[in-house]
Design an enzyme around this catalytic site. Structure first.
Site, mmCIF file in Angstrom:
data_model
loop_
_atom_site.group_PDB
_atom_site.id
_atom_site.type_symbol
_atom_site.label_atom_id
_atom_site.label_comp_id
_atom_site.label_asym_id
_atom_site.label_seq_id
_atom_site.Cartn_x
_atom_site.Cartn_y
_atom_site.Cartn_z
ATOM 1 N N ASN A 1 -8.443 14.911 -0.320
ATOM 2 C CA ASN A 1 -7.761 15.243 0.940
ATOM 3 C C ASN A 1 -6.350 15.681 0.564
ATOM 4 O OD1 ASN A 1 -6.438 15.300 3.364
ATOM 5 N ND2 ASN A 1 -6.612 13.098 3.784
ATOM 6 N N LYS B 1 -4.028 16.781 2.415
ATOM 7 C CA LYS B 1 -3.008 16.529 3.444
ATOM 8 C C LYS B 1 -2.155 17.793 3.639
ATOM 9 C CE LYS B 1 -3.436 11.673 2.482
ATOM 10 N NZ LYS B 1 -2.867 10.346 2.479
ATOM 11 N N GLU C 1 -3.641 8.714 9.342
ATOM 12 C CA GLU C 1 -2.393 9.431 9.673
ATOM 13 C C GLU C 1 -2.512 10.110 11.036
ATOM 14 O OE1 GLU C 1 -2.214 11.506 5.928
ATOM 15 O OE2 GLU C 1 -1.739 9.593 4.969
ATOM 16 N N GLY D 1 -1.225 5.833 -0.040
ATOM 17 C CA GLY D 1 0.040 6.388 -0.525
ATOM 18 C C GLY D 1 1.041 5.325 -0.958
ATOM 19 N N SER E 1 -4.971 5.009 -2.582
ATOM 20 C CA SER E 1 -4.465 4.874 -3.951
ATOM 21 C C SER E 1 -5.571 4.862 -5.010
ATOM 22 C CB SER E 1 -3.569 3.640 -4.072
ATOM 23 O OG SER E 1 -2.446 3.779 -3.225
HETATM 24 P P1 13P Z 1 -3.724 8.280 -1.373
HETATM 25 O O1 13P Z 1 -4.856 8.478 -2.352
HETATM 26 O O2 13P Z 1 -2.554 9.183 -1.650
HETATM 27 O O3 13P Z 1 -3.354 6.830 -1.243
HETATM 28 O O4 13P Z 1 -4.268 8.756 0.067
HETATM 29 C C1 13P Z 1 -5.485 8.265 0.513
HETATM 30 C C2 13P Z 1 -5.915 9.033 1.707
HETATM 31 O O5 13P Z 1 -5.319 8.922 2.758
HETATM 32 C C3 13P Z 1 -7.062 9.933 1.565
HETATM 33 O O6 13P Z 1 -7.495 10.394 2.802
#
Ligand code: 13P
Length: 255
Positions: free
Chosen positions: A13, A15, A100, A176, A215
């Protein structure tokens, strides 16, 4: 350990990262990494890069998805994007109800259930995200929260459609933050999710893919994938760099 029969899915993802040209460059690099015939790979770029990434990845077997959708075919919804649009751009999967979206954009389970349904109606695969916040976790509410998110999020899904749904468990406190759930913590919630799916849809629950997200890194992927009910991962930060993402894709399932 029992042999895992569900084909794993390793999903990135991205983002709000990567312009169309940056995404295209990354897709070219992805095309070159070693392939495995026992797992699926998916990347979810920003909307503006879906078509370009799809084109670069054509014939590679790597899937492309969208990170969100509005639950209507078209209409006066300024700033939104429809399932028809992302499908034509090349999306095969759609992330629905990411934490999110829930937290920053106030999406609730009812609204998310409409997204899940319309994605199925358009022949794409929804990835329904569920997961508790830190406060809910500390209050011992994880199971209740996840159960409610599943029951409402999947309420419009028929017995026939559920086989085309992917669930992602993403504890909000692990996203994150560098703080991942331990493989055992994740397994406990994944097995609970499978139990709820079984109550809702019967035996088909044993073949539904449940991904872990939060993570995920090269350092923890092998341990996570060794758990019985973890059928793949949804990776944020570590999916943006080819070295870390290719190491995650190449996880060792006999760990
Ligand atoms: P991270 O891997 O950066 O923690 O993000 C996880 C996430 O939200 C995947 O959709």
């Amino acid at each position: 350990m029992r042999e895992k029969l569900i084909r794993p899915l390793i999903a990135g993802n991205w983002k709000m990262y990567k312009t169309p040209s940056e995404a295209e460059d990354f897709a070219r690099e992805l095309r070159e990494i070693p392939k495995f015939d026992d797992r699926d790979i998916l990347v979810c770029p920003p909307f503006t890069a879906i078509a370009k990434v799809r084109k670069v990845l054509d014939q590679t077997g790597i899937f492309v998805g969208a990170q969100n959708v509005y639950p209507a075919e078209e209409g006066a919804f300024t700033g939104e994007i429809s399932p028809k649009m992302i499908k034509e751009a090349g999306a095969q999967y759609v992330i629905c109800g990411h934490s999110e979206r829930r937290q920053i954009f106030n999406e609730d389970d009812e609204f998310i259930s409409k997204k899940v349904k319309i994605v199925l109606q358009y022949g794409m695969i929804p990835i329904l995200c569920v997961g508790e916040t830190l406060m809910q976790n500390e209050a011992g509410e994880t199971f209740n929260v996840v159960e409610a998110q599943l029951k409402t999020g999947l309420k419009k899904v028929s017995d026939n459609e559920i086989k085309n749904v992917v669930i992602a468990y993403e504890p909000v406190w692990a996203i994150g933050t560098g703080k991942n759930a331990t493989p055992q913590q994740a397994q406990t919630v994944h097995s609970f999710i499978r139990k709820i799916l079984k109550e809702m849809f019967g035996d088909i629950a044993s073949s539904i893919r449940i991904l872990y997200g939060g993570s995920v890194k090269p350092e923890n992927i092998d341990q996570l994938m060794a758990e019985q009910d973890i059928n793949g991962v949804l990776v944020g930060g570590a999916s943006l760099k080819i070295d870390s993402f290719s190491r995650i894709i190449g996880f060792n399932k006999n760990h």
